[in-house]
Scaffold this motif. Structure first.
Motif, PDB file in Angstrom:
ATOM      1  N   GLY A 325     -19.883 -25.332 -35.911  1.00 43.51           N
ATOM      2  CA  GLY A 325     -18.959 -25.486 -34.503  1.00 43.51           C
ATOM      3  C   GLY A 325     -17.654 -27.077 -34.350  1.00 43.51           C
ATOM      4  O   GLY A 325     -18.838 -28.136 -34.347  1.00 43.51           O
ATOM      5  N   GLY A 327     -15.893 -28.252 -32.268  1.00 36.35           N
ATOM      6  CA  GLY A 327     -15.443 -28.800 -31.001  1.00 36.35           C
ATOM      7  C   GLY A 327     -15.787 -29.979 -30.447  1.00 36.35           C
ATOM      8  O   GLY A 327     -16.241 -31.476 -30.957  1.00 36.35           O
ATOM      9  N   VAL A 405     -20.928 -24.183 -31.225  1.00 35.20           N
ATOM     10  CA  VAL A 405     -20.221 -23.039 -30.884  1.00 35.20           C
ATOM     11  C   VAL A 405     -20.163 -22.754 -30.077  1.00 35.20           C
ATOM     12  O   VAL A 405     -20.327 -23.001 -28.849  1.00 35.20           O
ATOM     13  CB  VAL A 405     -20.850 -22.126 -32.403  1.00 35.20           C
ATOM     14  CG1 VAL A 405     -20.325 -22.250 -33.971  1.00 35.20           C
ATOM     15  CG2 VAL A 405     -21.538 -21.102 -31.990  1.00 35.20           C
ATOM     16  N   PHE A 406     -19.205 -22.054 -29.825  1.00 38.39           N
ATOM     17  CA  PHE A 406     -18.622 -21.849 -28.028  1.00 38.39           C
ATOM     18  C   PHE A 406     -20.386 -21.057 -27.433  1.00 38.39           C
ATOM     19  O   PHE A 406     -21.426 -20.555 -27.937  1.00 38.39           O
ATOM     20  CB  PHE A 406     -18.281 -20.234 -27.847  1.00 38.39           C
ATOM     21  CG  PHE A 406     -16.501 -20.292 -28.864  1.00 38.39           C
ATOM     22  CD1 PHE A 406     -15.839 -21.494 -28.404  1.00 38.39           C
ATOM     23  CD2 PHE A 406     -15.904 -19.281 -29.188  1.00 38.39           C
ATOM     24  CE1 PHE A 406     -14.495 -21.910 -28.732  1.00 38.39           C
ATOM     25  CE2 PHE A 406     -14.661 -19.681 -29.817  1.00 38.39           C
ATOM     26  CZ  PHE A 406     -14.284 -20.765 -29.063  1.00 38.39           C
ATOM     27  N   ASN A 432     -27.230 -26.618 -30.069  1.00 38.90           N
ATOM     28  CA  ASN A 432     -27.132 -27.013 -28.586  1.00 38.90           C
ATOM     29  C   ASN A 432     -26.888 -26.782 -27.675  1.00 38.90           C
ATOM     30  O   ASN A 432     -25.698 -27.514 -26.461  1.00 38.90           O
ATOM     31  CB  ASN A 432     -26.183 -28.406 -29.211  1.00 38.90           C
ATOM     32  CG  ASN A 432     -25.522 -29.190 -27.874  1.00 38.90           C
ATOM     33  OD1 ASN A 432     -26.141 -29.833 -27.811  1.00 38.90           O
ATOM     34  ND2 ASN A 432     -23.889 -29.344 -27.637  1.00 38.90           N
ATOM     35  N   THR A 433     -27.133 -25.330 -26.629  1.00 37.62           N
ATOM     36  CA  THR A 433     -26.986 -24.398 -25.754  1.00 37.62           C
ATOM     37  C   THR A 433     -26.738 -24.936 -24.462  1.00 37.62           C
ATOM     38  O   THR A 433     -28.127 -25.924 -24.553  1.00 37.62           O
ATOM     39  CB  THR A 433     -27.414 -23.313 -25.959  1.00 37.62           C
ATOM     40  OG1 THR A 433     -27.536 -22.321 -24.791  1.00 37.62           O
ATOM     41  CG2 THR A 433     -29.200 -23.353 -26.739  1.00 37.62           C
ATOM     42  N   SER A 434     -25.887 -25.036 -23.338  1.00 35.21           N
ATOM     43  CA  SER A 434     -26.358 -25.530 -22.508  1.00 35.21           C
ATOM     44  C   SER A 434     -27.213 -25.173 -21.648  1.00 35.21           C
ATOM     45  O   SER A 434     -27.511 -26.012 -20.630  1.00 35.21           O
ATOM     46  CB  SER A 434     -24.908 -26.309 -21.554  1.00 35.21           C
ATOM     47  OG  SER A 434     -23.742 -25.483 -21.934  1.00 35.21           O
ATOM     48  N   SER A 458     -22.106 -35.174 -23.309  1.00 39.72           N
ATOM     49  CA  SER A 458     -20.232 -35.127 -23.475  1.00 39.72           C
ATOM     50  C   SER A 458     -20.602 -36.761 -22.700  1.00 39.72           C
ATOM     51  O   SER A 458     -20.460 -36.703 -21.608  1.00 39.72           O
ATOM     52  CB  SER A 458     -19.546 -34.091 -22.861  1.00 39.72           C
ATOM     53  OG  SER A 458     -18.593 -34.859 -23.543  1.00 39.72           O
TER      54      SER A 458
END
Ligand code: NAI
Length: 726
Positions: A325, A327, A405-406, A432-434, A458
């Motif tokens: 990902g 993004g 990713v998403f 890296n899921t929140s 971020s």
């Protein structure tokens, strides 16, 4: 007495005092250091052979700073004011004795000298440092709520003048050697192998002078010393206004530093040093400094040194990693890893998306180049390390993959499967899921033991924190290797156990939820925003919700509802966010419409229609600012306590570091646990109970652990019996 110094006199009468703390990798400033400095200086001053003194260190840094252990001890058992004053004044006077002894003293800085270490150097008559990009000097004490108490403010003032000294001290700037030379804080830079020769050459030259400029007759502080000088008057007025605007006077250190310069410039050196010492003691006795020292220095240093790393596992060095990902987050992670010297395989759905992710690094590096912060060569090297691609087979020799990713379980499961086909069996898979629980995500893979959460913030390259999430099956090797990766990125890790929202997301959510809830109660949104900022939050809850995205918050709630079914308890802000997103298409800053209305030029003002959807209370019925502050703060304190009681957090230190360095909890309070200790746990319990009753809400529900602590008169730090049982 343990002597930290080596004493040697050469045939030219130069006495070299080499600081070499026994059995230690660095020199720390503890009582032995001070006693050693005193006895060795006295000896050199009295030694008739000695005509000049050279101060240097046998370690890779000059003096590393204050000893963590003794600092920690003094936080638990703070010394009385007069004892502290005596200690501070004793050291300050010792440095003053050094600079007025009649023998010239040169500091040969063979490595970084920050804080007290640089104060020692400033009291020398001449400073030579090695010409190395790693060589740093400065007085960063303000960052932990203190000021330099051994003459630092007064020597900066007299060397640089108010206009230059004040910003350096208020920002706690750490300077590269070249910059310090430019400013006149260093006198000479030489190649490391020439350091001692250069220092001796100065002492042997006619320039060797045993008198500081400020001890010479007719000395004048650069730029003057009177507030009647228009430039200085304006400077102090402007500084006072800025301090109010930036800190809302929540932090006493910047004010004390400003006062030290204001008062010190009008006084002779010896009197000025006493004033500095008094302010130093005042700050030391203030809980703000204690809390900042504990969280930003003691506990952060321990975290940086990987205190939570399982023991007995060989250190790993990540040379090549993968990022899934490209993004916002993936691009930032790739950039940070490449900057830290790692090769990065950056994968996205199509080549254009992957290229865009790499382009992010180019944009950042170009900016750095334009500002002189990097070179063409370094930029080219960093960019060459990033390979943007759609080809998963390139992951075959990576030691770790971070997925970004998403935030969608199915999409994540798809990319895990593709990556695992190529990755070696022992490579770590990180997500890296929140908010999605790591244990559940791990179950979609064939390596749940090698799976871990690495929650970045971020913008990745600026944010210092990484929340490391241990899933139920994550093994010790995986955890250790993931922590090694965080250390390679020079970021600070905190360790948490798996749960929805881990620690930082739910703790942050408690603040946002409380602020947003107030909107529907008819509380003036401007009052909500200001109350938060005046308490020390960098941004109000409505602004930050817009930045994060109301649509994301809405989707997150939907996902949680789908996952938890009947167990899902919607936060009180969910109906408000749902209306804004579904009825009014207000997604936040991204579509120019959130709690604020955003203009083309980026300016914003609170959306006037909020009052038609949720009618505002008449002014006379609006609550006080302190009531709103108490709600936002105690919602977070209750949540932090629950995280500790539920073992999501394994130690209060992680909660304090995570809160302050990840999600904007005011650092002057030291984090939620330090704040509870400072307020008194009984007071926190009483206030949470009051709020819970008044607002009929579980948002302030506190765990039994907190009540038990009150009964047993325990605190989180101090004797810390709560943690002793873990
Ligand atoms: P983003 O939407 O900016 O980036 C996601 C990237 O994943 C896009 O480039 C997209 O093309 C790519 N992608 C989607 N499906 C893919 C597939 N099947 N194969 C390969 N690439 C695919 O999202 P963002 O903000 O970077 O978030 C990524 C993850 O990080 C999410 O899990 C999010 O919850 C989490 N996160 C986000 C934070 C933030 O502040 N935005 C903070 C911390 C975590």
């Amino acid at each position: 007495m343990i002597d930290y110094f080596k004493y040697a006199v050469d045939s030219d009468g130069i006495c070299t005092l080499t600081i070499d703390q026994p059995n230690a990798s660095a020199n720390v400033m503890d009582q032995h250091f001070i006693d050693s400095l005193r006895s060795n200086l006295e000896r050199a001053i009295a030694d008739s052979r000695v005509k000049g003194i050279l101060l240097t260190s046998a370690k890779s840094s000059f003096i590393a700073g204050v000893d963590l252990k003794s600092l920690e001890e003094s936080l638990i058992n703070p010394p009385q004011a007069h004892v502290l004053y005596e200690q501070c004044w004793d050291f300050s006077r010792l440095l003053r004795t050094m600079e007025t002894s009649g023998k010239p003293v040169v500091a040969a800085l063979n490595g970084t000298a920050l804080g007290g270490g640089f104060e020692v150097a400033l009291a020398c008559h001449y400073r030579i440092a090695i010409d190395s990009p790693k060589m740093m000097v400065g007085l960063p004490e303000v960052g932990v709520g203190l000021l330099p108490g051994a003459g630092g403010t007064q020597r900066y003032l007299r060397k640089l003048g108010v206009a230059k000294a004040l910003p350096l001290l208020l920002q706690g700037r750490q300077l590269k050697a070249a910059k310090a030379l430019d400013l006149g804080l260093l006198d000479q830079l030489v190649k490391p192998e020439k350091l001692i020769d250069a220092a001796k050459a100065w002492l042997n030259s006619d320039a060797a002078c045993a008198q500081q400029a400020w001890d010479k007759k007719g000395f004048k502080i650069p730029g003057g010393n009177s507030a009647m000088i228009p430039e200085l008057g304006q400077l102090f007025m402007g500084t006072a206004a800025n301090l109010q605007a930036n800190t809302y006077y929540n932090m006493p250190a910047p004010q004390a530093i400003t006062s030290c310069l204001y008062e010190g410039m009008q006084l002779p050196m010896d009197k000025a040093l006493q004033i500095e010492c008094k302010y130093f003691v005042q700050l030391n006795l203030d809980p703000v400094a204690g809390n900042m020292v504990r969280t930003a220095f003691i506990n952060k240093t321990k975290a940086d040194n990987l205190i939570r790393r399982p023991q007995g596992i060989e250190k790993s060095q990540h040379v090549k990693i993968g990022v899934l990902g490209a993004g916002l987050m993936g691009a930032g992670i790739a950039f940070s890893a490449a900057k830290a010297g790692m090769d990065v395989i950056l994968i996205d759905r199509d080549q254009a998306a992957a290229d865009k992710g790499k382009a992010y690094s180019k944009t950042r590096l170009t900016k750095a180049l334009n500002r002189g912060r990097t070179t063409e060569q370094k930029m080219a090297e960093t960019l060459a390390r990033i390979t943007p691609t759609t080809d998963y087979s390139l992951l075959q020799d990576v030691s770790l993959v971070v997925e970004a990713v998403f935030e969608d379980r199915d999409v994540k499961a798809q990319v895990f499967a593709l990556a695992e086909e190529a990755m070696s069996a022992d490579a770590v898979l990180a997500t890296n899921t929140s908010a999605l629980p790591v244990t559940g995500l791990a179950q979609t893979t064939s390596r749940p033991q090698r799976m871990v959460g690495l929650h970045f913030f971020s913008p990745v390259e600026h944010m210092p924190l990484v929340e490391v999430i241990r899933g139920e099956q994550t093994d010790d090797h995986t955890l250790a290797h993931a922590l090694d990766f965080v250390a390679q990125l020079s970021k600070t890790p905190i360790l948490v156990n798996d749960s929805r929202g881990f620690f930082t997301s739910r703790f942050f959510g408690a603040f946002l939820n409380e602020g947003i809830t107030m909107v529907a109660e008819g509380i003036n949104p401007a009052l909500i925003e200001n109350a938060a900022r005046h308490l020390g939050y960098p941004v109000g809850p409505l602004s930050i919700s817009d930045e994060v995205g109301l649509d994301l918050a809405y989707k997150g709630a939907q996902q949680a509802h789908a996952d938890l079914g009947d167990d899902f308890k919607a936060g009180s802000s969910v109906p408000i966010i749902t209306r804004l997103v579904t009825e009014y298409q207000r997604h936040g800053r991204k579509n120019g419409k959130g709690f604020y209305q955003y203009a083309e030029d980026g300016s914003k003002k609170l959306w006037s229609e909020l009052a038609s959807i949720w009618p505002q209370l008449p002014t006379a019925q609006q609550p006080t600012e302190s009531e709103l502050q108490s709600r936002m703060l105690h919602a977070q304190l209750a949540d932090a306590a629950t995280c500790l009681a539920d073992n999501v957090l394994v130690d209060p230190a992680d909660g304090d570091i995570g809160g302050c360095f990840g999600v904007g909890f005011p650092l002057y309070m030291g984090g939620p646990f330090a704040a509870m200790d400072t307020k008194g746990i009984a007071n926190v319990v009483a206030e949470c109970d009051r709020l819970a009753a008044q607002y009929d809400s579980e948002r302030f529900a506190i765990p039994k652990m907190l009540r038990d602590m009150v009964n047993k008169e325990q605190t989180f730090y101090g004797k810390n019996p709560v943690m002793a049982s873990r």
